[in-house]
Design a protein around this motif. Structure first.
Motif, PDB file in Angstrom:
ATOM      1  N   GLN A  58     -38.903 -22.075  35.204  1.00 50.45           N
ATOM      2  CA  GLN A  58     -39.712 -20.870  35.055  1.00 50.45           C
ATOM      3  C   GLN A  58     -40.593 -20.884  33.810  1.00 50.45           C
ATOM      4  OE1 GLN A  58     -37.629 -17.254  35.988  1.00 50.45           O
ATOM      5  NE2 GLN A  58     -38.852 -16.034  34.574  1.00 50.45           N
ATOM      6  N   SER A  59     -40.211 -21.652  32.806  1.00 47.01           N
ATOM      7  CA  SER A  59     -40.982 -21.690  31.569  1.00 47.01           C
ATOM      8  C   SER A  59     -40.652 -22.952  30.789  1.00 47.01           C
ATOM      9  CB  SER A  59     -40.706 -20.447  30.706  1.00 47.01           C
ATOM     10  OG  SER A  59     -39.341 -20.416  30.312  1.00 47.01           O
ATOM     11  N   ILE A  60     -41.407 -23.187  29.725  1.00 42.31           N
ATOM     12  CA  ILE A  60     -41.221 -24.357  28.878  1.00 42.31           C
ATOM     13  C   ILE A  60     -41.041 -23.900  27.438  1.00 42.31           C
ATOM     14  CG2 ILE A  60     -42.294 -26.481  27.999  1.00 42.31           C
ATOM     15  CD1 ILE A  60     -43.836 -26.680  30.620  1.00 42.31           C
ATOM     16  N   LYS A  61     -40.061 -24.483  26.766  1.00 44.69           N
ATOM     17  CA  LYS A  61     -39.789 -24.176  25.367  1.00 44.69           C
ATOM     18  C   LYS A  61     -39.868 -25.469  24.566  1.00 44.69           C
ATOM     19  CE  LYS A  61     -36.539 -21.677  22.356  1.00 44.69           C
ATOM     20  NZ  LYS A  61     -37.553 -20.674  21.962  1.00 44.69           N
ATOM     21  N   ILE A  62     -40.447 -25.395  23.368  1.00 45.34           N
ATOM     22  CA  ILE A  62     -40.698 -26.588  22.562  1.00 45.34           C
ATOM     23  C   ILE A  62     -39.916 -26.533  21.253  1.00 45.34           C
ATOM     24  CG2 ILE A  62     -42.456 -27.906  21.302  1.00 45.34           C
ATOM     25  CD1 ILE A  62     -42.741 -28.160  24.281  1.00 45.34           C
ATOM     26  N   ILE A  63     -39.347 -27.690  20.880  1.00 42.99           N
ATOM     27  CA  ILE A  63     -38.805 -27.914  19.541  1.00 42.99           C
ATOM     28  C   ILE A  63     -39.611 -29.049  18.920  1.00 42.99           C
ATOM     29  CG2 ILE A  63     -36.831 -28.693  18.178  1.00 42.99           C
ATOM     30  CD1 ILE A  63     -34.980 -27.531  20.244  1.00 42.99           C
ATOM     31  N   ASP A  64     -40.214 -28.802  17.783  1.00 46.10           N
ATOM     32  CA  ASP A  64     -40.931 -29.867  17.068  1.00 46.10           C
ATOM     33  C   ASP A  64     -39.950 -30.535  16.117  1.00 46.10           C
ATOM     34  OD1 ASP A  64     -42.666 -31.581  15.887  1.00 46.10           O
ATOM     35  OD2 ASP A  64     -44.097 -30.067  15.190  1.00 46.10           O
ATOM     36  N   ALA A  65     -39.391 -31.670  16.548  1.00 48.24           N
ATOM     37  CA  ALA A  65     -38.358 -32.364  15.782  1.00 48.24           C
ATOM     38  C   ALA A  65     -38.910 -33.582  15.054  1.00 48.24           C
ATOM     39  CB  ALA A  65     -37.217 -32.779  16.712  1.00 48.24           C
ATOM     40  N   ARG A  66     -40.211 -33.641  14.860  1.00 47.93           N
ATOM     41  CA  ARG A  66     -40.816 -34.770  14.163  1.00 47.93           C
ATOM     42  C   ARG A  66     -40.534 -34.696  12.661  1.00 47.93           C
ATOM     43  NH1 ARG A  66     -46.583 -34.341  14.649  1.00 47.93           N
ATOM     44  NH2 ARG A  66     -46.127 -32.120  14.452  1.00 47.93           N
ATOM     45  N   ALA A  67     -40.703 -35.817  12.003  1.00 53.06           N
ATOM     46  CA  ALA A  67     -40.457 -35.853  10.557  1.00 53.06           C
ATOM     47  C   ALA A  67     -41.445 -34.960   9.808  1.00 53.06           C
ATOM     48  CB  ALA A  67     -40.545 -37.295  10.048  1.00 53.06           C
ATOM     49  N   ASP A  68     -42.683 -34.944  10.246  1.00 54.83           N
ATOM     50  CA  ASP A  68     -43.706 -34.089   9.643  1.00 54.83           C
ATOM     51  C   ASP A  68     -44.263 -33.191  10.739  1.00 54.83           C
ATOM     52  OD1 ASP A  68     -45.740 -32.871   8.273  1.00 54.83           O
ATOM     53  OD2 ASP A  68     -47.053 -34.613   8.252  1.00 54.83           O
ATOM     54  N   THR A  69     -43.967 -31.911  10.665  1.00 51.79           N
ATOM     55  CA  THR A  69     -44.348 -30.968  11.715  1.00 51.79           C
ATOM     56  C   THR A  69     -45.689 -30.281  11.432  1.00 51.79           C
ATOM     57  OG1 THR A  69     -43.099 -29.194  10.636  1.00 51.79           O
ATOM     58  CG2 THR A  69     -41.935 -30.522  12.277  1.00 51.79           C
ATOM     59  N   SER A  70     -46.405 -30.736  10.414  1.00 53.06           N
ATOM     60  CA  SER A  70     -47.615 -30.020  10.013  1.00 53.06           C
ATOM     61  C   SER A  70     -48.875 -30.520  10.713  1.00 53.06           C
ATOM     62  CB  SER A  70     -47.805 -30.130   8.493  1.00 53.06           C
ATOM     63  OG  SER A  70     -47.982 -31.489   8.101  1.00 53.06           O
ATOM     64  N   ILE A  71     -48.929 -31.805  11.100  1.00 53.58           N
ATOM     65  CA  ILE A  71     -50.152 -32.362  11.666  1.00 53.58           C
ATOM     66  C   ILE A  71     -49.821 -33.281  12.836  1.00 53.58           C
ATOM     67  CG2 ILE A  71     -51.412 -32.245   9.486  1.00 53.58           C
ATOM     68  CD1 ILE A  71     -50.928 -35.219   9.106  1.00 53.58           C
ATOM     69  N   ILE A  72     -50.872 -33.666  13.578  1.00 53.43           N
ATOM     70  CA  ILE A  72     -50.702 -34.617  14.676  1.00 53.43           C
ATOM     71  C   ILE A  72     -51.596 -35.839  14.489  1.00 53.43           C
ATOM     72  CG2 ILE A  72     -49.922 -32.973  16.416  1.00 53.43           C
ATOM     73  CD1 ILE A  72     -52.808 -32.758  17.361  1.00 53.43           C
ATOM     74  N   GLY A  73     -52.162 -36.009  13.298  1.00 57.02           N
ATOM     75  CA  GLY A  73     -52.975 -37.188  13.039  1.00 57.02           C
ATOM     76  C   GLY A  73     -54.048 -36.919  12.012  1.00 57.02           C
ATOM     77  N   PHE A  74     -54.845 -37.956  11.750  1.00 53.55           N
ATOM     78  CA  PHE A  74     -56.003 -37.874  10.859  1.00 53.55           C
ATOM     79  C   PHE A  74     -57.244 -38.239  11.657  1.00 53.55           C
ATOM     80  CE2 PHE A  74     -52.420 -39.045   8.100  1.00 53.55           C
ATOM     81  CZ  PHE A  74     -52.485 -38.029   7.156  1.00 53.55           C
ATOM     82  N   ASN A  86     -60.146 -35.616   8.019  1.00 53.39           N
ATOM     83  CA  ASN A  86     -59.450 -34.332   8.111  1.00 53.39           C
ATOM     84  C   ASN A  86     -58.057 -34.554   8.668  1.00 53.39           C
ATOM     85  OD1 ASN A  86     -62.268 -32.234   9.058  1.00 53.39           O
ATOM     86  ND2 ASN A  86     -61.374 -32.575   7.056  1.00 53.39           N
ATOM     87  N   LYS A  87     -57.141 -33.674   8.286  1.00 53.36           N
ATOM     88  CA  LYS A  87     -55.852 -33.612   8.966  1.00 53.36           C
ATOM     89  C   LYS A  87     -56.049 -32.811  10.250  1.00 53.36           C
ATOM     90  CE  LYS A  87     -53.898 -31.601   5.505  1.00 53.36           C
ATOM     91  NZ  LYS A  87     -52.903 -30.965   4.600  1.00 53.36           N
ATOM     92  N   ILE A  88     -55.417 -33.236  11.323  1.00 52.24           N
ATOM     93  CA  ILE A  88     -55.568 -32.574  12.605  1.00 52.24           C
ATOM     94  C   ILE A  88     -54.337 -31.717  12.880  1.00 52.24           C
ATOM     95  CG2 ILE A  88     -55.931 -32.878  15.071  1.00 52.24           C
ATOM     96  CD1 ILE A  88     -58.228 -33.770  13.213  1.00 52.24           C
ATOM     97  N   THR A  89     -54.575 -30.448  13.115  1.00 52.38           N
ATOM     98  CA  THR A  89     -53.484 -29.551  13.464  1.00 52.38           C
ATOM     99  C   THR A  89     -53.936 -28.632  14.591  1.00 52.38           C
ATOM    100  OG1 THR A  89     -51.833 -27.998  12.573  1.00 52.38           O
ATOM    101  CG2 THR A  89     -54.101 -27.778  11.780  1.00 52.38           C
ATOM    102  N   ILE A  90     -53.048 -27.755  15.021  1.00 51.14           N
ATOM    103  CA  ILE A  90     -53.298 -26.913  16.192  1.00 51.14           C
ATOM    104  C   ILE A  90     -53.180 -25.447  15.804  1.00 51.14           C
ATOM    105  CG2 ILE A  90     -52.488 -26.316  18.513  1.00 51.14           C
ATOM    106  CD1 ILE A  90     -51.429 -29.149  18.772  1.00 51.14           C
ATOM    107  N   LYS A  91     -54.036 -24.642  16.372  1.00 58.06           N
ATOM    108  CA  LYS A  91     -53.978 -23.202  16.159  1.00 58.06           C
ATOM    109  C   LYS A  91     -52.605 -22.681  16.559  1.00 58.06           C
ATOM    110  CE  LYS A  91     -56.560 -18.982  17.283  1.00 58.06           C
ATOM    111  NZ  LYS A  91     -57.699 -18.451  18.084  1.00 58.06           N
ATOM    112  N   LYS A  92     -52.016 -21.834  15.758  1.00 52.91           N
ATOM    113  CA  LYS A  92     -50.659 -21.284  15.910  1.00 52.91           C
ATOM    114  C   LYS A  92     -49.590 -22.282  15.486  1.00 52.91           C
ATOM    115  CE  LYS A  92     -51.887 -18.356  19.878  1.00 52.91           C
ATOM    116  NZ  LYS A  92     -51.518 -18.000  21.273  1.00 52.91           N
ATOM    117  N   GLY A  93     -49.984 -23.475  15.014  1.00 50.08           N
ATOM    118  CA  GLY A  93     -49.008 -24.488  14.639  1.00 50.08           C
ATOM    119  C   GLY A  93     -48.723 -25.422  15.805  1.00 50.08           C
ATOM    120  N   ILE A  94     -48.153 -26.574  15.511  1.00 57.43           N
ATOM    121  CA  ILE A  94     -47.924 -27.577  16.552  1.00 57.43           C
ATOM    122  C   ILE A  94     -46.968 -27.055  17.620  1.00 57.43           C
ATOM    123  CG2 ILE A  94     -47.300 -29.967  17.001  1.00 57.43           C
ATOM    124  CD1 ILE A  94     -49.648 -29.629  15.058  1.00 57.43           C
TER     125      ILE A  94
END
Length: 378
Positions: A58-74, A86-94
Motif C-alpha cells: 500500500q505504501s513505501i517507507k524509506i530508511i537512509d542508512a548510508r554513511a553520509d545522509t546529506s548528499i547523493i553526489g557532486f 556543487n553538492k547534490i541533494t534533494i528537496k525535503k532531504g534524501i
C-alpha cells in the motif's frame, strides 16, 4: 627610453606571473568537499508508471542508512570551470524526498492491503564524471562509455503493523550510455536518477510476499538498529591512530600495520614515497595518518591519462570520508605555428600561421567520497 621600456615589461611580466600563481592556488588548494555549496533538486518526472503495474503493498517507507545522509553526489557546474562543483541533494532531504517521490509516483499502482515496503538505502551515489576515470579500454570504445553512473544498494522488507520480513537486496550500478535518451546535465531535475529509483522498485522480486505471516519478523526499531551497526566501526568511533594502513580492513579496524614511517617527495616525480623506520619503501598501502592529516591512496583508482598525486587529504563527513582527487587529462588543442616564408619584399621573409593539433593538459581536482564497504572512491 629602451631601459624604461624593458623595466616596464619586466614588471608587467612579474605581475602576470603573480596573478597566475594566485589563480593556480585558488584552483587547486582544495579543502573539505563538505564546504561546497549545495544544489537542491526536486524529484519530479514527466511520465507516469504503466497502468498494468500492480505493486503488492500500500505504501513505501524509506530508511537512509548510508554513511553520509546529506548528499547523493557532486556535480561539476560546467565543462569550462573544471574545479567548480556543487553538492547534490534533494528537496525535503534524501530520505523524505525519495519517500514522497515513490508514494506520489506509484499512488495509482499500490494495492490497498495495509502492507508496507520498507527500503533501507545502504548506497546511493551519482557519479557525474565517469568518463574522467574510465579504464583505457572503455575510453577507446564508445559503446562502453558512460555519461553518468549511479551506484545503488537497497535492502527490502515487507511488513504490516510494524512487523517486517527481510525480503531481498539489490546491489547494482546503472550506467547512462549514449544509447539512453537522458540528459545528465538537465538543470530542472535528475532524469536518470529518477529512472534508477523506478527500476529499484519495479525490478524487485515480490514473489514470496504471501509468506509474511509464516516467518519471524522484525520491528522498525530492529531494522534501524541493524543498519546502525554497519557504521559501528573502530575508525568511526575512536580517534584515528598514527601509522600506515596497508588494507581497507586495517583502516576500518583502526589498526595500522606500520606505526613508524616517513614520507618524502621524489624529485621530478609526481608522487610521494612512503618508507618504514628501516627505510624500506612501502609500495602498496590504503591510507596513512601522520597525526594531523589523513591521506587516502588514490593512484590505483585513477586510471585515466595521468595521476598527479598518489594521495589525497581526506576529511570526515558524518560516517564517511570525503576528499579531492587531483587529476590531469590530455586533450587535443588547435594552435597556430608561425613559419618563415619566402617573400619578394625588401625584408626577404614573411611569416605564415599554420594551424596544427598539439596535445594539451588540464589539471583539476574532483571531489569524491570513500566507500567503506569496498574502498572505492566515488
Amino acid at each position: 627610453m629602451i631601459v624604461i621600456l624593458c623595466n616596464t615589461l619586466t614588471r608587467m611580466k612579474n605581475y602576470l606571473l603573480f596573478l597566475l600563481s594566485l589563480i593556480s592556488t585558488f584552483a587547486f588548494a582544495q579543502s573539505n568537499p563538505a564546504d561546497l555549496k549545495s544544489r537542491i533538486f526536486d524529484l519530479t518526472v514527466k511520465t507516469i508508471p504503466a497502468s498494468n503495474l500492480k505493486l503488492p503493498f500500500q505504501s513505501i517507507k524509506i530508511i537512509d542508512a548510508r554513511a553520509d545522509t546529506s548528499i547523493i553526489g557532486f556535480r561539476r557546474l560546467n565543462n569550462i570551470a573544471a574545479n567548480r562543483f556543487n553538492k547534490i541533494t534533494i528537496k525535503k532531504g534524501i530520505q523524505k524526498g525519495i519517500e514522497d517521490f515513490y508514494n506520489g509516483y506509484y499512488q495509482g499502482n499500490f494495492t490497498p492491503n495495509g502492507k508496507v515496503l520498507l527500503i533501507s538505502i545502504r548506497k546511493l551515489w551519482i557519479n557525474f564524471l565517469p568518463r574522467e576515470f574510465s579504464l583505457p579500454r572503455k575510453m577507446r570504445n564508445p559503446d562502453l562509455q558512460s555519461k553518468q553512473d549511479i551506484y545503488a544498494r537497497f535492502e527490502y522488507y515487507i511488513g504490516s503493523d510494524d512487523k517486517y520480513l527481510p525480503m531481498q537486496r539489490l546491489d547494482t550500478v546503472f550506467q547512462l550510455t549514449s544509447k539512453e535518451d537522458f540528459n545528465p546535465d538537465d538543470e530542472s531535475d535528475l532524469p536518470y536518477f529518477c529512472f534508477t529509483l523506478e527500476n529499484m522498485i519495479e525490478k524487485a522480486d515480490y514473489s514470496f510476499i504471501n509468506e509474511l505471516d509464516e516467518k519471524k519478523k522484525m520491528t522498525f526499531e530492529d531494522v534501524a538498529h541493524y543498519n546502525e551497526a554497519a557504521n559501528n566501526l573502530p575508525v568511526l568511533k575512536d580517534a584515528i591512530k598514527t601509522g600506515v594502513f596497508l588494507t581497507l580492513d586495517e583502516f576500518k579496524n583502526n589498526q595500522p600495520s606500520i606505526k613508524l614511517f616517513k614520507t618524502r617527495t621524489l624529485k621530478k616525480r609526481t608522487f610521494n614515497e612512503i618508507t618504514d623506520e628501516k627505510e624500506n619503501v612501502i609500495h602498496h598501502y590504503f591510507a596513512y595518518f601522520d597525526g594531523h592529516d589523513l591521506f587516502i591512496y588514490t593512484a590505483p583508482l585513477l586510471t585515466a591519462n595521468h595521476v598527479t598525486k598518489n594521495y589525497s587529504i581526506a576529511y570526515r563527513v558524518g560516517n564517511s570520508f570525503q576528499l579531492y582527487q587531483s587529476h590531469t587529462r590530455t586533450f587535443p588543442q588547435r594552435v597556430n605555428i608561425n613559419t618563415p616564408q619566402n617573400s619578394s619584399s625588401q625584408t626577404g621573409l614573411s611569416s605564415l600561421a599554420i594551424p596544427v593539433i598539439v596535445p594539451s593538459k588540464e589539471t583539476f581536482s574532483i571531489p569524491g567520497q570513500l566507500d567503506l564497504d569496498t574502498g572505492e572512491i566515488f
